[in-house]
Scaffold this motif. Structure first.
Motif, PDB file in Angstrom:
ATOM      1  N   GLY B 111      -0.875   6.372 -11.028  1.00 34.89           N
ATOM      2  CA  GLY B 111      -0.129   6.020  -9.815  1.00 34.89           C
ATOM      3  C   GLY B 111       0.876   4.919 -10.102  1.00 34.89           C
ATOM      4  N   PHE B 112       0.462   3.969 -10.920  1.00 28.32           N
ATOM      5  CA  PHE B 112       1.317   2.840 -11.304  1.00 28.32           C
ATOM      6  C   PHE B 112       2.604   3.359 -11.967  1.00 28.32           C
ATOM      7  N   LEU B 113       2.445   4.214 -12.972  1.00 28.80           N
ATOM      8  CA  LEU B 113       3.616   4.715 -13.704  1.00 28.80           C
ATOM      9  C   LEU B 113       4.469   5.637 -12.837  1.00 28.80           C
ATOM     10  N   TYR B 114       3.801   6.426 -12.022  1.00 28.84           N
ATOM     11  CA  TYR B 114       4.509   7.348 -11.129  1.00 28.84           C
ATOM     12  C   TYR B 114       5.446   6.567 -10.199  1.00 28.84           C
ATOM     13  N   SER B 115       4.884   5.492  -9.611  1.00 30.38           N
ATOM     14  CA  SER B 115       5.683   4.745  -8.632  1.00 30.38           C
ATOM     15  C   SER B 115       6.861   4.040  -9.295  1.00 30.38           C
ATOM     16  N   LEU B 116       6.650   3.557 -10.527  1.00 26.47           N
ATOM     17  CA  LEU B 116       7.769   2.883 -11.208  1.00 26.47           C
ATOM     18  C   LEU B 116       8.900   3.873 -11.460  1.00 26.47           C
ATOM     19  N   GLY B 117       8.516   5.080 -11.859  1.00 20.94           N
ATOM     20  CA  GLY B 117       9.530   6.125 -12.093  1.00 20.94           C
ATOM     21  C   GLY B 117      10.271   6.462 -10.812  1.00 20.94           C
ATOM     22  N   ILE B 118       9.510   6.626  -9.731  1.00 19.90           N
ATOM     23  CA  ILE B 118      10.124   6.988  -8.439  1.00 19.90           C
ATOM     24  C   ILE B 118      11.014   5.844  -7.925  1.00 19.90           C
ATOM     25  N   ALA B 119      10.539   4.594  -8.117  1.00 19.63           N
ATOM     26  CA  ALA B 119      11.301   3.443  -7.589  1.00 19.63           C
ATOM     27  C   ALA B 119      12.637   3.259  -8.293  1.00 19.63           C
ATOM     28  N   LEU B 120      12.750   3.847  -9.475  1.00 22.31           N
ATOM     29  CA  LEU B 120      14.036   3.753 -10.179  1.00 22.31           C
ATOM     30  C   LEU B 120      15.136   4.492  -9.406  1.00 22.31           C
ATOM     31  N   VAL B 121      14.727   5.470  -8.587  1.00 22.59           N
ATOM     32  CA  VAL B 121      15.726   6.255  -7.837  1.00 22.59           C
ATOM     33  C   VAL B 121      16.475   5.355  -6.840  1.00 22.59           C
ATOM     34  N   PRO B 122      15.757   4.701  -5.868  1.00 24.85           N
ATOM     35  CA  PRO B 122      16.517   3.824  -4.956  1.00 24.85           C
ATOM     36  C   PRO B 122      17.197   2.656  -5.670  1.00 24.85           C
ATOM     37  N   SER B 147       3.500  -5.010  -7.696  1.00 22.06           N
ATOM     38  CA  SER B 147       3.292  -4.204  -6.481  1.00 22.06           C
ATOM     39  C   SER B 147       2.676  -2.859  -6.858  1.00 22.06           C
ATOM     40  N   ALA B 148       3.219  -2.243  -7.911  1.00 22.71           N
ATOM     41  CA  ALA B 148       2.704  -0.932  -8.334  1.00 22.71           C
ATOM     42  C   ALA B 148       1.241  -1.036  -8.758  1.00 22.71           C
ATOM     43  N   LEU B 149       0.915  -2.101  -9.477  1.00 19.68           N
ATOM     44  CA  LEU B 149      -0.461  -2.324  -9.937  1.00 19.68           C
ATOM     45  C   LEU B 149      -1.403  -2.472  -8.740  1.00 19.68           C
ATOM     46  N   CYS B 150      -0.957  -3.294  -7.809  1.00 17.93           N
ATOM     47  CA  CYS B 150      -1.758  -3.593  -6.619  1.00 17.93           C
ATOM     48  C   CYS B 150      -2.013  -2.333  -5.782  1.00 17.93           C
ATOM     49  N   PHE B 151      -0.933  -1.580  -5.499  1.00 23.12           N
ATOM     50  CA  PHE B 151      -1.069  -0.451  -4.578  1.00 23.12           C
ATOM     51  C   PHE B 151      -1.707   0.771  -5.235  1.00 23.12           C
ATOM     52  N   SER B 152      -1.514   0.918  -6.539  1.00 19.69           N
ATOM     53  CA  SER B 152      -2.193   2.047  -7.190  1.00 19.69           C
ATOM     54  C   SER B 152      -3.707   1.784  -7.193  1.00 19.69           C
ATOM     55  N   THR B 153      -4.096   0.526  -7.399  1.00 21.04           N
ATOM     56  CA  THR B 153      -5.532   0.190  -7.346  1.00 21.04           C
ATOM     57  C   THR B 153      -6.057   0.351  -5.924  1.00 21.04           C
ATOM     58  N   MET B 154      -5.209   0.050  -4.946  1.00 19.77           N
ATOM     59  CA  MET B 154      -5.615   0.254  -3.550  1.00 19.77           C
ATOM     60  C   MET B 154      -5.870   1.753  -3.291  1.00 19.77           C
ATOM     61  N   GLY B 155      -5.008   2.596  -3.848  1.00 16.83           N
ATOM     62  CA  GLY B 155      -5.195   4.042  -3.695  1.00 16.83           C
ATOM     63  C   GLY B 155      -6.499   4.496  -4.323  1.00 16.83           C
ATOM     64  N   THR B 156      -6.804   3.955  -5.505  1.00 16.39           N
ATOM     65  CA  THR B 156      -8.055   4.305  -6.193  1.00 16.39           C
ATOM     66  C   THR B 156      -9.250   3.821  -5.374  1.00 16.39           C
ATOM     67  N   LEU B 157      -9.086   2.652  -4.771  1.00 20.80           N
ATOM     68  CA  LEU B 157     -10.163   2.090  -3.935  1.00 20.80           C
ATOM     69  C   LEU B 157     -10.466   3.043  -2.759  1.00 20.80           C
ATOM     70  N   PHE B 158      -9.441   3.461  -2.062  1.00 23.07           N
ATOM     71  CA  PHE B 158      -9.659   4.361  -0.922  1.00 23.07           C
ATOM     72  C   PHE B 158     -10.280   5.688  -1.376  1.00 23.07           C
ATOM     73  N   ALA B 159      -9.882   6.125  -2.577  1.00 22.99           N
ATOM     74  CA  ALA B 159     -10.383   7.413  -3.077  1.00 22.99           C
ATOM     75  C   ALA B 159     -11.856   7.350  -3.452  1.00 22.99           C
ATOM     76  N   ALA B 160     -12.448   6.148  -3.437  1.00 25.70           N
ATOM     77  CA  ALA B 160     -13.887   6.034  -3.727  1.00 25.70           C
ATOM     78  C   ALA B 160     -14.721   6.678  -2.626  1.00 25.70           C
ATOM     79  N   TYR B 161     -14.140   6.790  -1.433  1.00 32.10           N
ATOM     80  CA  TYR B 161     -14.883   7.392  -0.315  1.00 32.10           C
ATOM     81  C   TYR B 161     -15.314   8.811  -0.718  1.00 32.10           C
ATOM     82  N   PRO B 162     -16.621   9.095  -0.621  1.00 31.10           N
ATOM     83  CA  PRO B 162     -17.130  10.338  -1.220  1.00 31.10           C
ATOM     84  C   PRO B 162     -16.811  11.596  -0.423  1.00 31.10           C
ATOM     85  N   THR B 163     -15.605  12.049  -0.534  1.00 26.44           N
ATOM     86  CA  THR B 163     -15.214  13.288   0.132  1.00 26.44           C
ATOM     87  C   THR B 163     -14.544  14.199  -0.904  1.00 26.44           C
TER      88      THR B 163
END
Lengths: 317, 252
Positions: B111-122, B147-163
């Motif tokens: 997620g970290f690398l993905y967002s850095l690549g995408i952020a290069l566009v704007p 920011s990318a580090l923080c939010f990608s870890t936040m995404g991983t945190l939410f994904a811990a929910y067992p669904t």
């Protein structure tokens, strides 16, 4: 040193006691079968032994490494092949193999050599560049097993390895298992296929309701219920009438249709044979063949777990 | 356990984490729901904010970069992990000889690398199309990376929910992400918000990431850049620790 040593293992899920002080050892190089009906505690045991779930009591070691304290070291020794073929559908067979190698810290050169060797053994080398999405169930199963062997484990956990597979995949997997055991790899096998366990395992543990009901070699387990014998008879007339009439004899504990034959369970096979001949004479039916059979591992399993014997197709109809 | 072993194990964990990230990049980067959540959604948010506002579009670019990083970095794991739970491939990771830390880092890394690549566009559009100038490239890089580090870890945190359904996690995540846009000074400056909004902004990692990126563009900042960096690091560590605890808890 034991390959696996389990002492008083206990696992509670709230009020439910899934494992109740389970203890056993598995020797290095042994093929150890772990049998039990659904919900008996097989999966929980595997999840604990592979370090995914923590026990609520007792301990388990893998080649001396405590599975709770030294999880990483213990896992390095083991390959795990789950019942579900957990491969990545969207990448190629080769990418799957390389990913498994990286996860298990196999260096690049070894990874590539071993990946090639395993894909060849499992008959998947020609499809290495294909996405797994297009693979058959048997091919996915073979790939799962190949991924479990990429780091050359000394202990292999196999959960239902041949369940529902085509003949080719079944044969390949059996051959590989045989060569692994010849090389001294320890195998911990869970299976519903009792005949497979009978043929493959040095020892078998039967678990029921979270407790070990018996552990021994298949032959010794069968001897414990020597009283369960059976007579299998083929009647010219098909046997449907014989089944219903002879099943009522006091010496017959159970009777069922098995293919084109009828099997009667009894403690007195000699006496039953006389009754069968007498029945055939009086009903102008002819006995085509009659065989007396000793107890099978399935009989032991049923005796110890109390599960119902699966119905034959004829009985269901 | 000696230092030699520690280094060896650390290297092995890093290799495994990188392998997990690579796998996610190959499999999930082009999945439609990730492209929509990570790229198109921030763009539409930007257009919605920009429309009717009497400010040059170029001035909104730092906010767009912040929001893009928020959405794109936290969009991979909420999709990949539930899918892998369903296909049982997540068990493969959990039973590998690596720590939960390595799994969480590996999952977050994609997620970290993905967002850095995408952020290069704007970022590129701002420079090329609107003539934006960056007064501190180091601050921009720091803001984007943290920011990318923080939010990608936040995404991983939410994904811990067992669904096994990505939708379940995305819904929960959007309950947090969407309000963050409004209270973090991305398109509405902090000093233009009511006191309650400003108070909430202190608890949003987006506030500090956006503040750092705004500073890099020479826009007025609300905090000292070092304070922004410190807060982003603190948020990252908290997310990482909570994620570890949740994965350990839910896997039992």
């Amino acid at each position: 040193m034991h390959a696996i040593e389990v002492n008083g293992l206990e696992k509670r899920f709230g009020e439910i006691l899934a494992l109740d002080h389970v203890s056993f050892t598995v020797e290095t190089g042994e093929v150890f079968g772990y049998l039990g009906p659904n919900g008996a505690g097989k999966t929980t045991t595997i999840r604990i032994l592979t370090g995914i779930t923590a026990p609520t009591g007792g301990s388990a070691t893998i080649f001396g490494w405590d599975i709770v304290r030294d999880t990483t070291q213990a896992r390095r020794k083991m390959g795990i092949v789950y019942e579900t073929s957990n491969v990545y559908d969207d990448i190629t067979a080769w990418q799957n193999m390389m990913f498994a190698g990286e996860l298990y810290h196999v260096g690049r050169i070894d990874r590539e050599e071993r990946g090639k060797e395993l894909l060849e053994i499992f008959g998947l080398w020609d499809r290495r560049a294909s996405r797994v999405k297009g693979f058959s169930k048997g091919m996915k199963r073979r790939l799962t097993l190949a991924m479990g062997l990429i780091h050359d484990p000394t202990l292999l956990f196999l959960d239902e390895p041949t369940s529902g597979l085509d003949v080719q995949s079944n044969l390949i997997i059996r051959e590989v298992l045989q060569s692994l055991t010849e090389r001294g790899v320890t195998v911990f096998l869970t299976t519903h296929n009792i005949e497979e366990a009978n043929q493959t395992c040095d020892r078998v543990a039967i678990i029921n309701r979270g407790k070990i009901a018996a552990i021994d070699s298949p032959e010794r387990l069968k001897k414990t219920i020597q009283s369960v014998q059976s007579v299998e008879v083929a009647f010219e007339g098909g046997g449907a009438r014989a089944l219903s009439e002879l099943a009522g004899l006091p010496m017959v504990s159970e009777a069922r249709k098995v293919g084109d034959k009828v099997r009667f369970y009894t403690e007195d096979p000699g006496g039953l044979l006389r009754e069968i001949v007498s029945y055939a004479d009086s009903h102008q039916d002819r006995v085509v063949s009659a065989t007396t059979l000793g107890p099978t591992l399935e009989d032991v399993f049923i005796r110890l777990t109390g599960v119902q014997r699966p119905k034959s197709r004829e009985e269901e109809q | 356990m000696n230092a030699g072993f520690d280094r060896k194990q650390l290297a092995a964990e890093a290799v495994a984490a990188w392998a997990i990230a690579k796998k996610d990049m190959i499999i999930y980067y082009l999945k439609p729901n990730i492209v929509i959540a990570g790229l198109l959604f921030p763009l539409f948010m930007f257009l919605a904010f920009a429309a009717g506002k009497n400010v040059p579009l170029g001035a909104l670019i730092p906010g767009l970069i912040s929001v893009t990083i928020l959405f794109s970095s936290s969009s991979i794991e909420p999709v990949s992990i539930p899918i892998e739970r369903r296909t049982k491939t997540f068990e493969r990771l959990l039973s590998a000889p690596v720590s939960l830390h390595a799994i969480v880092v590996g999952e977050s890394l994609s997620g970290f690398l993905y967002s850095l690549g995408i952020a290069l566009v704007p970022l590129t559009v701002g420079i090329v199309a609107f003539g934006d100038t960056i007064s501190s490239p180091i601050m921009l890089m720091g803001g984007m990376l943290l920011s990318a580090l923080c939010f990608s870890t936040m995404g991983t945190l939410f994904a811990a929910y067992p669904t096994e359904s990505p939708g379940d996690i995305m819904s929960m995540l959007n309950l947090v992400r969407l309000p963050l846009i409004f209270v973090s000074g991305t398109f509405i400056p902090l000093d233009a918000m009511p006191p309650i909004g400003t108070a909430i902004a202190y608890f949003s990692p987006l506030t500090y990431g956006n503040d750092l990126i705004q500073s890099a563009y020479g826009h007025p900042a609300s905090f000292n850049p070092l304070a922004d960096v410190a807060m982003l690091v603190i948020f990252f560590v908290i997310f990482q620790l909570i994620a570890n605890r949740l994965y350990a808890h839910f896997n039992d």
